[in-house]
Design a protein around this motif. Structure first.
Motif, short mmCIF file in Angstrom:
data_model
loop_
_atom_site.label_atom_id
_atom_site.label_comp_id
_atom_site.label_asym_id
_atom_site.label_seq_id
_atom_site.Cartn_x
_atom_site.Cartn_y
_atom_site.Cartn_z
N LEU A 94 25.73 20.11 42.01
CA LEU A 94 26.63 19.59 40.98
C LEU A 94 26.15 19.90 39.56
O LEU A 94 26.91 20.45 38.75
CB LEU A 94 26.84 18.08 41.17
CG LEU A 94 27.82 17.42 40.22
CD1 LEU A 94 29.19 18.06 40.31
CD2 LEU A 94 27.91 15.92 40.51
N TRP A 134 39.73 25.79 44.59
CA TRP A 134 38.46 25.85 45.31
C TRP A 134 37.67 27.09 44.93
O TRP A 134 38.23 28.17 44.71
CB TRP A 134 38.69 25.84 46.82
CG TRP A 134 39.19 24.52 47.31
CD1 TRP A 134 40.48 24.10 47.36
CD2 TRP A 134 38.39 23.44 47.79
NE1 TRP A 134 40.56 22.83 47.85
CE2 TRP A 134 39.28 22.39 48.13
CE3 TRP A 134 37.03 23.25 47.99
CZ2 TRP A 134 38.84 21.18 48.64
CZ3 TRP A 134 36.58 22.05 48.50
CH2 TRP A 134 37.48 21.03 48.82
N ILE A 179 32.87 18.42 47.32
CA ILE A 179 31.89 19.47 47.59
C ILE A 179 31.65 19.50 49.09
O ILE A 179 31.20 18.51 49.67
CB ILE A 179 30.57 19.22 46.84
CG1 ILE A 179 30.80 19.23 45.32
CG2 ILE A 179 29.52 20.27 47.21
CD1 ILE A 179 29.55 18.92 44.52
N SER A 220 29.01 26.99 50.53
CA SER A 220 29.55 25.69 50.14
C SER A 220 30.85 25.90 49.38
O SER A 220 31.06 26.95 48.75
CB SER A 220 28.55 24.92 49.26
OG SER A 220 27.35 24.70 49.95
N VAL A 243 34.95 17.90 38.63
CA VAL A 243 34.54 18.38 39.96
C VAL A 243 35.03 17.40 41.01
O VAL A 243 34.80 16.20 40.90
CB VAL A 243 33.01 18.54 40.04
CG1 VAL A 243 32.61 19.07 41.42
CG2 VAL A 243 32.50 19.47 38.95
N PRO A 289 24.50 18.31 47.37
CA PRO A 289 25.33 18.03 46.19
C PRO A 289 24.52 17.66 44.95
O PRO A 289 24.90 17.97 43.83
CB PRO A 289 26.22 16.87 46.65
CG PRO A 289 26.28 17.00 48.13
CD PRO A 289 24.94 17.53 48.54
N VAL A 295 33.52 24.17 46.51
CA VAL A 295 33.57 23.22 45.41
C VAL A 295 34.99 23.19 44.88
O VAL A 295 35.61 24.23 44.64
CB VAL A 295 32.60 23.62 44.28
CG1 VAL A 295 32.68 22.62 43.14
CG2 VAL A 295 31.19 23.72 44.82
N ILE A 341 26.60 23.66 38.84
CA ILE A 341 28.00 24.06 38.68
C ILE A 341 28.51 23.62 37.31
O ILE A 341 29.19 24.37 36.61
CB ILE A 341 28.84 23.45 39.82
CG1 ILE A 341 28.48 24.10 41.15
CG2 ILE A 341 30.33 23.61 39.54
CD1 ILE A 341 28.97 23.35 42.36
#
Length: 591
Positions: free
Chosen positions: A484, A467, A501, A508, A498, A480, A510, A487
């Motif tokens: 996303l 995480w 989330i 947050s 991934v 998200p 992930v 990231i």
């Protein structure tokens, strides 16, 4: 009877002198009985030799059985092209093709001195080549008389309509004599082209020189997947690895062209830029540098490079991925022309590979997925080129032999060879280091579907995921759908790596698959800043428990979304009771 015996002797001699042994399909189609003297609507792919094709097609109409065209007066043929570069290129092609017929060829293109063009037209021309806007200006001002035209050719007709030249084309065609031949050459024949042909052509013969399923058969397509920060480094390494005689690199914008050309020049490449902000003289000089070998790399925008034909162009690089199949085909068509082989490399960040696959599928093309050349790959290729250098197989002549012996007496063969090796390697720019990010293999099902981003990962891969904490949450309107991609881009990973989330109030969480966690942590670097104001750090130990709140989204009066205020969770039946009120009525009507 071969193809050359079917055409005018002057043109056959010019083609033979130019080294032509066979004609391309579109050129052969111009010599058939079906095309003789008729209006033509021809569709053929870019780079199929269309300029020579329509030069062959209109020759009988212009010569009328004579060996040459005679004294130049009013134009007999008009060739219309969408861009300045293409018009000047067509003029050069027709000059050598019609040299034996004594043709005088003029040009009328935007960006050139109109007074010089007017004086040239006054001296007479058999064929005039120009762009729609400038031709219309000359016709309107009376400096171009087209009353004696026998043939009008529209080259790249679809592109001219796309660029907004419909009114100019209609004006020119309406002003031309009714008893003329009209030839339209186009890569595709969409409805607007068909309507234009129906209006201005007479019983036009439709000729398709290539099948749609075999586009760009002489071009090898490569999909080069890279980490997002390595895009420019991958371009440099691709240039060094292929070492093509001429290369064109396509970018979306003028600023991108300027930036990349500057970067390549600083790295030691002989490079020129081609974009809409350059003057006509600067554009002409840039293309001439490519033709005479002073430059080997041209960085260009789509519009600036439309229709240009550079000799020995063996490599096309898409620095910015094309957004549609037409752009992809037109860019790529700069190489693999008239039977030559070529390579087309699409430099695609990992997170954009699905979009690239869809564009390739729409264009009906297949690409080999490869990694960008590494430093080791380039060094090995350089050593191979040095070993295979033809200069090493040539024996020294009498003038060189004396000094060769003197060198051999002063230095050992190993020292001379080492000096030669160092000299050769110094002439080549050094390769760039790339991020060590292996490329996941594409499945056959994904190739068929044209979608490489489908989320079909097995859930067990994330049983022990690692995480990471992102510094934005609900109060920052984190979602998200924008977390996303950010990231994936920052950590050089794809959606498949991934997991969950979880968006909390101020941050947050992930989840990253275990085998990618270390590489992800290294990619985001220390400090964890992935975008302005957004940082990401690794969560040590178990992630915090989910917040026991229920939230939703609500729209305000301006249409902007804002989170509802969070409220403590409560068991069923224990929440605050809703107070029911009767509506107030006024005169029997709702207020």
């Amino acid at each position: 009877m071969n193809d050359f015996e079917k055409m005018a002797p002057a043109l056959a001699a010019a083609l033979a002198a130019r080294g032509y042994e066979t004609l391309t399909p579109v050129q052969q189609a111009m010599l058939t009985a079906e095309a003789d003297g008729a209006d033509l609507l021809v569709s053929a792919q870019t780079g199929s030799g269309k300029t020579v094709a329509f030069g062959i097609a209109i020759a009988p109409t212009l010569l009328r059985g004579e060996a040459n065209l005679g004294e130049a007066g009013l134009p007999l043929a008009l060739v219309i092209a969408p861009t300045r570069e293409l018009a000047l290129q067509v003029r050069r092609e027709l000059e050598w093709l019609y040299a034996g017929a004594g043709a005088r060829i003029g040009s009328c293109v935007g960006g050139m001195d109109m007074r010089k063009e007017r004086r040239a037209l006054e001296q007479g021309a058999h064929i005039v080549v120009g762009t729609p806007g400038r031709l219309r200006d000359h016709i309107t001002r009376g400096s171009l008389d087209i009353s004696q035209l026998r043939a009008v050719v529209l080259d790249e007709a679809d592109e001219m309509l796309d660029l907004g030249f419909r009114e100019d084309l209609e004006f020119i065609l309406a002003a031309a004599p009714a008893e003329r031949r009209t030839l339209m050459f186009s890569a595709t024949v969409p409805k607007p082209i068909a309507l234009l042909a129906k209006r201005f052509q007479k019983d036009a013969r439709r000729i398709t020189a290539t099948s749609e399923g075999q586009q760009h058969g002489d071009i090898e397509y490569q999909l080069v997947l890279v980490a997002p920060p390595d895009r420019e480094n991958a371009i440099i390494n691709t240039l060094l690895y292929v070492d093509a005689q001429n290369t064109i690199v396509f970018c979306h914008t003028r600023e991108a062209v300027k930036h990349l050309a500057s970067r390549l020049a600083n790295r030691g490449f002989s490079v020129v830029a081609l974009s809409g902000e350059l003057s006509q003289a600067e554009r002409t000089n840039a293309l001439q540098s490519m033709r005479d070998g002073r430059a080997r790399v041209c960085v260009a925008t789509d519009v600036a490079a439309r229709g240009i034909d550079l000799p020995n162009l063996d490599l096309v690089i898409h620095a910015d991925m094309p957004t549609n199949p037409d752009t992809l085909l037109h860019r790529s068509g700069r190489t693999g022309r008239a039977g030559r082989k070529g390579t087309c490399a699409l430099i695609v960040p990992h997170h954009r590979r699905g979009a690239a696959a869809r564009v390739l599928k729409l264009a009906k093309l297949e690409a080999t997925t490869i990694a960008a050349p590494t430093s080791a790959d380039i060094e090995a290729r350089n050593r191979q080129r040095i070993l295979e250098d033809p200069a090493l197989s040539e024996a020294p002549n009498e003038e060189e032999l004396a000094f060769v012996r003197e060198l051999m007496e002063a230095h050992s063969a190993e020292h001379i060879a080492a000096a030669y090796l160092r000299q050769q390697l110094a002439l080549r720019p050094a390769p760039e280091e790339l991020a060590d990010t292996p490329i996941a293999a594409f499945t056959q099902r994904d190739r068929n579907a044209g979608n490489f981003e489908r989320d079909d990962r097995p859930s067990e891969r994330f049983d022990n995921g690692v995480w990471f904490r992102v510094s934005v949450g609900r109060k920052h309107r984190a979602e998200p759908r924008w977390l996303l991609p950010m990231i994936c881009k920052a950590g050089h990973i794809t959606k498949r790596e991934v997991g969950a989330i979880k968006i909390h109030e101020a941050e947050s969480l992930v989840e990253i698959v275990t085998e990618k966690a270390e590489a992800f942590a290294a990619a985001i670097k220390k400090g964890g800043v992935i975008e302005k104001g957004v940082s990401i750090t690794r969560v040590e130990g178990a992630p915090p428990a989910d917040e026991p709140t229920r939230t939703g989204w609500n729209a305000n009066k301006k249409g902007k979304f804002k989170p509802k205020a969070a409220r403590p969770a409560s068991a069923p039946g224990e929440g605050p009771k809703r107070i029911k009120t009767k509506p107030r009525w006024k005169n029997g009507k709702r207020p």
